[in-house]
Design a protein around this motif. Structure first.
Motif, PDB file in Angstrom:
ATOM      1  N   GLU A 163      51.489  14.800  20.575  1.00  0.00           N
ATOM      2  CA  GLU A 163      52.687  14.180  21.164  1.00  0.00           C
ATOM      3  C   GLU A 163      53.378  13.268  20.163  1.00  0.00           C
ATOM      4  N   HIS A 164      52.604  12.469  19.447  1.00  0.00           N
ATOM      5  CA  HIS A 164      53.172  11.546  18.465  1.00  0.00           C
ATOM      6  C   HIS A 164      53.897  12.325  17.365  1.00  0.00           C
ATOM      7  N   VAL A 165      53.261  13.389  16.888  1.00  0.00           N
ATOM      8  CA  VAL A 165      53.876  14.212  15.846  1.00  0.00           C
ATOM      9  C   VAL A 165      55.179  14.822  16.375  1.00  0.00           C
ATOM     10  N   ALA A 166      55.159  15.327  17.599  1.00  0.00           N
ATOM     11  CA  ALA A 166      56.358  15.941  18.188  1.00  0.00           C
ATOM     12  C   ALA A 166      57.499  14.932  18.314  1.00  0.00           C
ATOM     13  N   ARG A 167      57.172  13.697  18.657  1.00  0.00           N
ATOM     14  CA  ARG A 167      58.210  12.661  18.803  1.00  0.00           C
ATOM     15  C   ARG A 167      58.789  12.217  17.472  1.00  0.00           C
ATOM     16  N   LYS A 168      57.972  12.164  16.430  1.00  0.00           N
ATOM     17  CA  LYS A 168      58.400  11.566  15.163  1.00  0.00           C
ATOM     18  C   LYS A 168      58.808  12.582  14.090  1.00  0.00           C
ATOM     19  N   SER A 169      58.503  13.848  14.278  1.00  0.00           N
ATOM     20  CA  SER A 169      58.751  14.858  13.253  1.00  0.00           C
ATOM     21  C   SER A 169      60.233  15.147  13.064  1.00  0.00           C
ATOM     22  N   ALA A 170      60.611  15.440  11.826  1.00  0.00           N
ATOM     23  CA  ALA A 170      61.987  15.822  11.514  1.00  0.00           C
ATOM     24  C   ALA A 170      62.221  17.310  11.756  1.00  0.00           C
ATOM     25  N   CYS A 171      61.144  18.083  11.963  1.00  0.00           N
ATOM     26  CA  CYS A 171      61.279  19.523  12.202  1.00  0.00           C
ATOM     27  C   CYS A 171      60.633  19.879  13.542  1.00  0.00           C
ATOM     28  N   LEU A 222      46.631  20.710   1.790  1.00  0.00           N
ATOM     29  CA  LEU A 222      47.041  19.306   1.766  1.00  0.00           C
ATOM     30  C   LEU A 222      45.971  18.473   2.462  1.00  0.00           C
ATOM     31  N   SER A 223      45.411  17.509   1.748  1.00  0.00           N
ATOM     32  CA  SER A 223      44.453  16.561   2.326  1.00  0.00           C
ATOM     33  C   SER A 223      44.895  15.168   1.923  1.00  0.00           C
ATOM     34  N   ILE A 224      44.818  14.253   2.867  1.00  0.00           N
ATOM     35  CA  ILE A 224      45.209  12.876   2.567  1.00  0.00           C
ATOM     36  C   ILE A 224      44.404  11.945   3.466  1.00  0.00           C
ATOM     37  N   VAL A 225      44.103  10.773   2.948  1.00  0.00           N
ATOM     38  CA  VAL A 225      43.457   9.742   3.757  1.00  0.00           C
ATOM     39  C   VAL A 225      44.567   8.979   4.466  1.00  0.00           C
ATOM     40  N   ASP A 226      44.569   9.063   5.795  1.00  0.00           N
ATOM     41  CA  ASP A 226      45.621   8.430   6.585  1.00  0.00           C
ATOM     42  C   ASP A 226      45.211   8.539   8.055  1.00  0.00           C
ATOM     43  N   THR A 227      46.018   7.967   8.924  1.00  0.00           N
ATOM     44  CA  THR A 227      45.811   8.229  10.342  1.00  0.00           C
ATOM     45  C   THR A 227      46.394   9.608  10.628  1.00  0.00           C
ATOM     46  N   ALA A 228      45.902  10.277  11.638  1.00  0.00           N
ATOM     47  CA  ALA A 228      46.238  11.682  11.862  1.00  0.00           C
ATOM     48  C   ALA A 228      47.746  11.925  11.994  1.00  0.00           C
ATOM     49  N   ALA A 229      48.393  11.297  12.961  1.00  0.00           N
ATOM     50  CA  ALA A 229      49.806  11.584  13.213  1.00  0.00           C
ATOM     51  C   ALA A 229      50.679  11.209  12.014  1.00  0.00           C
ATOM     52  N   HIS A 230      50.480  10.029  11.466  1.00  0.00           N
ATOM     53  CA  HIS A 230      51.279   9.590  10.320  1.00  0.00           C
ATOM     54  C   HIS A 230      51.076  10.511   9.126  1.00  0.00           C
ATOM     55  N   GLY A 231      49.835  10.883   8.863  1.00  0.00           N
ATOM     56  CA  GLY A 231      49.537  11.756   7.727  1.00  0.00           C
ATOM     57  C   GLY A 231      50.166  13.130   7.868  1.00  0.00           C
ATOM     58  N   ILE A 232      50.126  13.696   9.075  1.00  0.00           N
ATOM     59  CA  ILE A 232      50.723  15.014   9.312  1.00  0.00           C
ATOM     60  C   ILE A 232      52.228  14.951   9.081  1.00  0.00           C
ATOM     61  N   ILE A 233      52.876  13.944   9.633  1.00  0.00           N
ATOM     62  CA  ILE A 233      54.330  13.803   9.473  1.00  0.00           C
ATOM     63  C   ILE A 233      54.690  13.592   8.008  1.00  0.00           C
ATOM     64  N   GLN A 234      53.947  12.732   7.321  1.00  0.00           N
ATOM     65  CA  GLN A 234      54.226  12.459   5.907  1.00  0.00           C
ATOM     66  C   GLN A 234      54.068  13.726   5.065  1.00  0.00           C
ATOM     67  N   GLN A 235      52.988  14.463   5.280  1.00  0.00           N
ATOM     68  CA  GLN A 235      52.766  15.688   4.508  1.00  0.00           C
ATOM     69  C   GLN A 235      53.831  16.734   4.830  1.00  0.00           C
ATOM     70  N   SER A 236      54.244  16.815   6.081  1.00  0.00           N
ATOM     71  CA  SER A 236      55.304  17.738   6.474  1.00  0.00           C
ATOM     72  C   SER A 236      56.607  17.409   5.750  1.00  0.00           C
ATOM     73  N   ASP A 237      56.956  16.127   5.726  1.00  0.00           N
ATOM     74  CA  ASP A 237      58.181  15.693   5.051  1.00  0.00           C
ATOM     75  C   ASP A 237      58.118  15.985   3.552  1.00  0.00           C
ATOM     76  N   GLU A 238      56.981  15.659   2.932  1.00  0.00           N
ATOM     77  CA  GLU A 238      56.845  15.853   1.484  1.00  0.00           C
ATOM     78  C   GLU A 238      56.850  17.329   1.102  1.00  0.00           C
ATOM     79  N   TRP A 239      56.211  18.167   1.907  1.00  0.00           N
ATOM     80  CA  TRP A 239      56.133  19.589   1.609  1.00  0.00           C
ATOM     81  C   TRP A 239      57.414  20.320   2.000  1.00  0.00           C
ATOM     82  N   GLY A 240      58.187  19.729   2.903  1.00  0.00           N
ATOM     83  CA  GLY A 240      59.447  20.325   3.341  1.00  0.00           C
ATOM     84  C   GLY A 240      59.268  21.416   4.375  1.00  0.00           C
ATOM     85  N   SER A 241      58.350  21.216   5.309  1.00  0.00           N
ATOM     86  CA  SER A 241      58.084  22.261   6.295  1.00  0.00           C
ATOM     87  C   SER A 241      59.246  22.427   7.274  1.00  0.00           C
ATOM     88  N   ASP A 242      59.386  23.667   7.753  1.00  0.00           N
ATOM     89  CA  ASP A 242      60.400  24.003   8.752  1.00  0.00           C
ATOM     90  C   ASP A 242      59.819  23.972  10.161  1.00  0.00           C
TER      91      ASP A 242
END
Length: 152
Positions: free
Chosen positions: A130-138, A88-108
């Motif tokens: 830290e940002h990813v940990a605060r905002k992630s659904a998983c 998965l590669s996407i042009v985005d800011t790091a934290a937002h892109g990681i969270i978005q890709q996680s949500d779309e891929w359905g990671s646990d």
């Protein structure tokens, strides 16, 4: 917890290599598939006097996509152990892109490395982990840069 899809965030750093090793080790133990995500940070556009984007921006973006794919392939080759891996590669800011890709891929689970910076740099820049940990659904597993993988 039943982790079947583990997303590992990587860049070109030693702390993300440690995260990749830890993520693949966990995936092997629990029988999970892996997605490697590399975020291509947006490049400020060069604007010509006639307000059109300079061609160098598009060339740089194409090169970044290619470099991202090469990085993901190298990480999989080094740590993959034959585990099914999605890139998965996407042009985005790091934290937002990681969270978005996680949500779309359905990671646990998200596995991410951190530099462990403190003080003024941390205050000014914040921490992607830290940002990813605060905002992630998983759940998020943060691998510190000081962590040493045991040789098994």
């Amino acid at each position: 917890m039943n982790f079947k899809k583990i997303l590992i965030a990587v860049d070109n750093s030693t702390c993300s290599e440690k995260a990749a090793k830890a993520g693949y080790d966990m995936a092997e133990k629990v029988g999970a598939e892996v997605a490697l995500v590399n975020i291509i940070e947006p490049i400020p556009a060069n604007v010509n006097p006639d307000l059109t984007l300079a061609p160098v921006f598009l060339e740089t973006y194409d090169n970044s996509e290619e470099n991202s794919h090469i990085l993901l392939k190298e990480i999989e080759t080094r740590y993959g152990k034959g585990i099914t891996t999605t890139y998965l590669s996407i042009v985005d800011t790091a934290a937002h892109g990681i969270i978005q890709q996680s949500d779309e891929w359905g990671s646990d689970l998200i596995v991410i490395g951190t530099y462990g910076r403190t003080g003024l740099y941390h205050f000014l820049m914040g921490s992607v982990a830290e940002h990813v940990a605060r905002k992630s659904a998983c759940p998020v597993l943060i691998i510190p840069n000081k962590w040493e993988a045991s040789a098994e």
